[in-house]
Design an enzyme around this catalytic site. Structure first.
Site, PDB file in Angstrom:
ATOM      1  N   ARG A   1      32.596  25.740  46.254  1.00 18.54           N
ATOM      2  CA  ARG A   1      31.577  25.042  45.471  1.00 18.54           C
ATOM      3  C   ARG A   1      31.823  23.532  45.475  1.00 18.54           C
ATOM      4  NH1 ARG A   1      29.686  28.493  41.439  1.00 18.54           N
ATOM      5  NH2 ARG A   1      31.846  29.222  41.237  1.00 18.54           N
ATOM      6  N   TYR A   2      33.087  23.145  45.437  1.00 15.43           N
ATOM      7  CA  TYR A   2      33.475  21.728  45.412  1.00 15.43           C
ATOM      8  C   TYR A   2      34.212  21.422  46.718  1.00 15.43           C
ATOM      9  CZ  TYR A   2      33.019  22.739  40.394  1.00 15.43           C
ATOM     10  OH  TYR A   2      32.583  23.150  39.165  1.00 15.43           O
TER      11      TYR A   2
ATOM     12  N   ARG B   1      38.336  22.158  47.064  1.00 17.88           N
ATOM     13  CA  ARG B   1      38.981  23.376  46.588  1.00 17.88           C
ATOM     14  C   ARG B   1      38.095  24.603  46.796  1.00 17.88           C
ATOM     15  NH1 ARG B   1      37.258  19.882  42.863  1.00 17.88           N
ATOM     16  NH2 ARG B   1      36.292  20.542  40.912  1.00 17.88           N
TER      17      ARG B   1
ATOM     18  N   CYS C   1      41.262  44.119  36.803  1.00 16.77           N
ATOM     19  CA  CYS C   1      41.950  43.381  35.729  1.00 16.77           C
ATOM     20  C   CYS C   1      42.722  44.381  34.871  1.00 16.77           C
ATOM     21  CB  CYS C   1      40.943  42.676  34.822  1.00 16.77           C
ATOM     22  SG  CYS C   1      39.793  41.620  35.706  1.00 16.77           S
TER      23      CYS C   1
ATOM     24  N   CYS D   1      37.282  42.193  29.644  1.00 24.23           N
ATOM     25  CA  CYS D   1      36.770  41.432  28.500  1.00 24.23           C
ATOM     26  C   CYS D   1      35.275  41.732  28.374  1.00 24.23           C
ATOM     27  CB  CYS D   1      36.992  39.947  28.732  1.00 24.23           C
ATOM     28  SG  CYS D   1      38.691  39.587  29.241  1.00 24.23           S
TER      29      CYS D   1
ATOM     30  N   CYS E   1      32.921  39.132  29.897  1.00 22.07           N
ATOM     31  CA  CYS E   1      33.310  38.632  31.226  1.00 22.07           C
ATOM     32  C   CYS E   1      32.123  38.073  32.002  1.00 22.07           C
ATOM     33  CB  CYS E   1      33.938  39.763  32.027  1.00 22.07           C
ATOM     34  SG  CYS E   1      34.318  39.285  33.717  1.00 22.07           S
TER      35      CYS E   1
ATOM     36  N   ARG F   1      32.106  37.698  35.165  1.00 24.25           N
ATOM     37  CA  ARG F   1      31.963  38.416  36.441  1.00 24.25           C
ATOM     38  C   ARG F   1      31.905  39.919  36.189  1.00 24.25           C
ATOM     39  NH1 ARG F   1      36.063  34.517  38.993  1.00 24.25           N
ATOM     40  NH2 ARG F   1      34.696  32.854  39.734  1.00 24.25           N
TER      41      ARG F   1
ATOM     42  N   ASP G   1      29.307  32.055  29.333  1.00 21.52           N
ATOM     43  CA  ASP G   1      28.291  32.094  30.389  1.00 21.52           C
ATOM     44  C   ASP G   1      27.190  33.099  30.054  1.00 21.52           C
ATOM     45  OD1 ASP G   1      29.493  30.216  32.232  1.00 21.52           O
ATOM     46  OD2 ASP G   1      31.098  31.683  32.427  1.00 21.52           O
TER      47      ASP G   1
ATOM     48  N   ASP H   1      29.647  25.902  32.643  1.00 15.70           N
ATOM     49  CA  ASP H   1      29.381  26.180  34.057  1.00 15.70           C
ATOM     50  C   ASP H   1      27.868  26.259  34.181  1.00 15.70           C
ATOM     51  OD1 ASP H   1      31.097  26.710  36.408  1.00 15.70           O
ATOM     52  OD2 ASP H   1      32.341  27.684  34.869  1.00 15.70           O
TER      53      ASP H   1
ATOM     54  N   LYS I   1      30.739  22.684  37.076  1.00 15.43           N
ATOM     55  CA  LYS I   1      31.079  22.495  35.659  1.00 15.43           C
ATOM     56  C   LYS I   1      30.576  21.157  35.151  1.00 15.43           C
ATOM     57  CE  LYS I   1      35.270  25.280  35.483  1.00 15.43           C
ATOM     58  NZ  LYS I   1      34.803  26.210  36.499  1.00 15.43           N
TER      59      LYS I   1
HETATM   60  S1  SF4 Z   1      37.237  37.474  31.996  1.00 10.76           S
HETATM   61 FE1  SF4 Z   1      36.597  39.022  33.492  1.00 10.76          FE
HETATM   62  S2  SF4 Z   1      37.803  38.570  35.325  1.00 10.76           S
HETATM   63 FE2  SF4 Z   1      38.830  37.561  33.593  1.00 10.76          FE
HETATM   64  S3  SF4 Z   1      40.351  39.050  32.835  1.00 10.76           S
HETATM   65 FE3  SF4 Z   1      38.488  39.311  31.612  1.00 10.76          FE
HETATM   66  S4  SF4 Z   1      37.402  40.944  32.696  1.00 10.76           S
HETATM   67 FE4  SF4 Z   1      38.890  40.162  34.150  1.00 10.76          FE
END
Ligand code: SF4
Length: 352
Positions: free
Chosen positions: A91-92, A95, A104, A108, A111, A113, A274, A311, A318
């Site tokens: 994206r940049y 990097r 994971c 979360c 999340c 993603r 997000d 984001d 960002k």
């Molecule tokens: S935010 Fe998403 S990618 Fe990061 S640890 Fe939690 S579930 Fe996994």
């Protein structure tokens, strides 16, 4: 009751006393869509007597996750729009993200993603795809930093991490390797000598951006993991998500940032949540976030200040969205606000 193993099913949520039997079906509907895992360390931090427990809120599924608002999107920060080869997000200019794994130790509920991670997610890059990703990094000499993210890259075995780091060691223009991870907090026992030796095997400067959102996450075990990593010469930064019902008050944010600094983790990013599907119950308005960040400025040491970041949806990168404390005046001077809300004049620059 603590199960001493990761919770991965609704039956285990019931067994651990984290949901009522009568809620099993509504929660099962959520876990059919979005992955579930709660590590023993996180489970042990949950206070069952508190219906608003901030740790439970981050990891125990909620039927509201099935409500998607019109603004929410499967790829909120636009990874796919900047993915030239599988596993790379460029994206940049200087990097890239390298997403080798989409697993994971915890999932979360907010999340960003969430459509890509978990058992039904994008999985782990096949060896050929991983080598193609390294080939991309090798052929782009402007890439100075590689950011391993996912998923959580520190779920990979030390052997696989070492192999990846040794491959990066062959790419001279990459100077910095950064990991984005929750492991030192949610599975701190993984951060042992073998893992640390693997991280250091590339001979590059290694940074870890640690994801934690509530001061209780920085318990004794997490403190030990951070200490082992920092003592080994790894620089640690923090990243947190501003979440309604988890850390949306000044006292909690201040305690979190101080806990980072006390453990040699420099506060770096405080992310506005997000627009991930089914996460509207976690989102604050940007104005609420700006007020909290301004109050933080007046409360705790400059060492503890994170940058409040959005984001931009669609993959535009960002933006620093902390409210500005300076305003230009028509005469070329400025009005500057101090941390108590007082307003002061700053003179125009004299003409040369
Ligand atoms: S935010 Fe998403 S990618 Fe990061 S640890 Fe939690 S579930 Fe996994």
């Amino acid at each position: 009751m603590t199960l001493h193993r990761a919770i991965k099913s609704t039956d285990e949520l019931v067994e651990a006393g984290l949901i009522e039997v009568g809620d099993r079906d509504s929660i099962a509907a959520v876990t059919q869509k979005y992955a579930l895992s709660i590590s023993p360390t996180m489970e042990s931090l949950i206070n069952r007597d508190d219906p608003n427990d901030p740790i439970a809120r981050q990891f125990v599924p909620d039927p509201r996750e099935l409500v998607t608002t019109p603004d929410e999107r499967a790829d909120p920060i636009g990874d796919l729009a900047h993915s030239p080869v599988e596993g790379i997000v460029h994206r940049y200019p200087d990097r890239v993200l390298l997403k080798a794994v989409h697993v994971c130790p915890v999932y979360c509920r907010f999340c960003f993603r969430r459509e890509m991670v978990g058992p039904q997610g994008l999985g782990t890059l096949a060896p050929e795809a991983l080598e193609a990703a390294f080939g991309y990094i090798e052929s782009h000499t402007e890439i100075w930093e590689v950011i391993l993210t996912g998923g959580d890259p520190l779920v990979l075995s030390p052997r696989r991490l070492r192999a990846m780091m040794e491959r990066l060691a062959q790419i001279a223009h990459v100077k910095i390797v950064r990991f984005h991870t929750r492991v030192p907090v949610v599975e701190p026992e993984r951060c042992d000598a073998e893992l640390i030796a693997a991280l250091k095997s590339c001979g590059k400067q290694v940074y870890i951006a640690l994801h934690a959102n509530h001061p209780r996450e920085m318990g004794e075990a997490a403190q030990g993991a951070c200490s082992r990593l920092v003592d080994a010469g790894i620089v640690m930064l923090s990243q947190s998500v501003l979440l309604r019902g988890v850390n949306d008050d000044v006292e909690t944010l201040a305690a979190l940032m101080r806990a980072f600094v006390e453990n040699r983790v420099k506060p770096y990013y405080l992310n506005h949540p997000d627009l991930a599907p089914g996460t509207s119950h976690f989102r604050l308005s940007i104005e609420e976030g700006q007020k909290l960040v301004a109050a933080l400025r007046g409360t705790i040491s400059g060492l503890c200040q994170p940058t409040y970041i959005l984001d931009i949806p669609g993959g535009y990168g960002k933006a620093d969205i902390g409210a500005s404390s300076i305003e230009a005046l028509p005469d070329g001077g400025y009005e500057v606000s101090d941390f108590r809300g007082g307003v002061h004049q700053y003179p125009p620059n004299p003409s040369p």
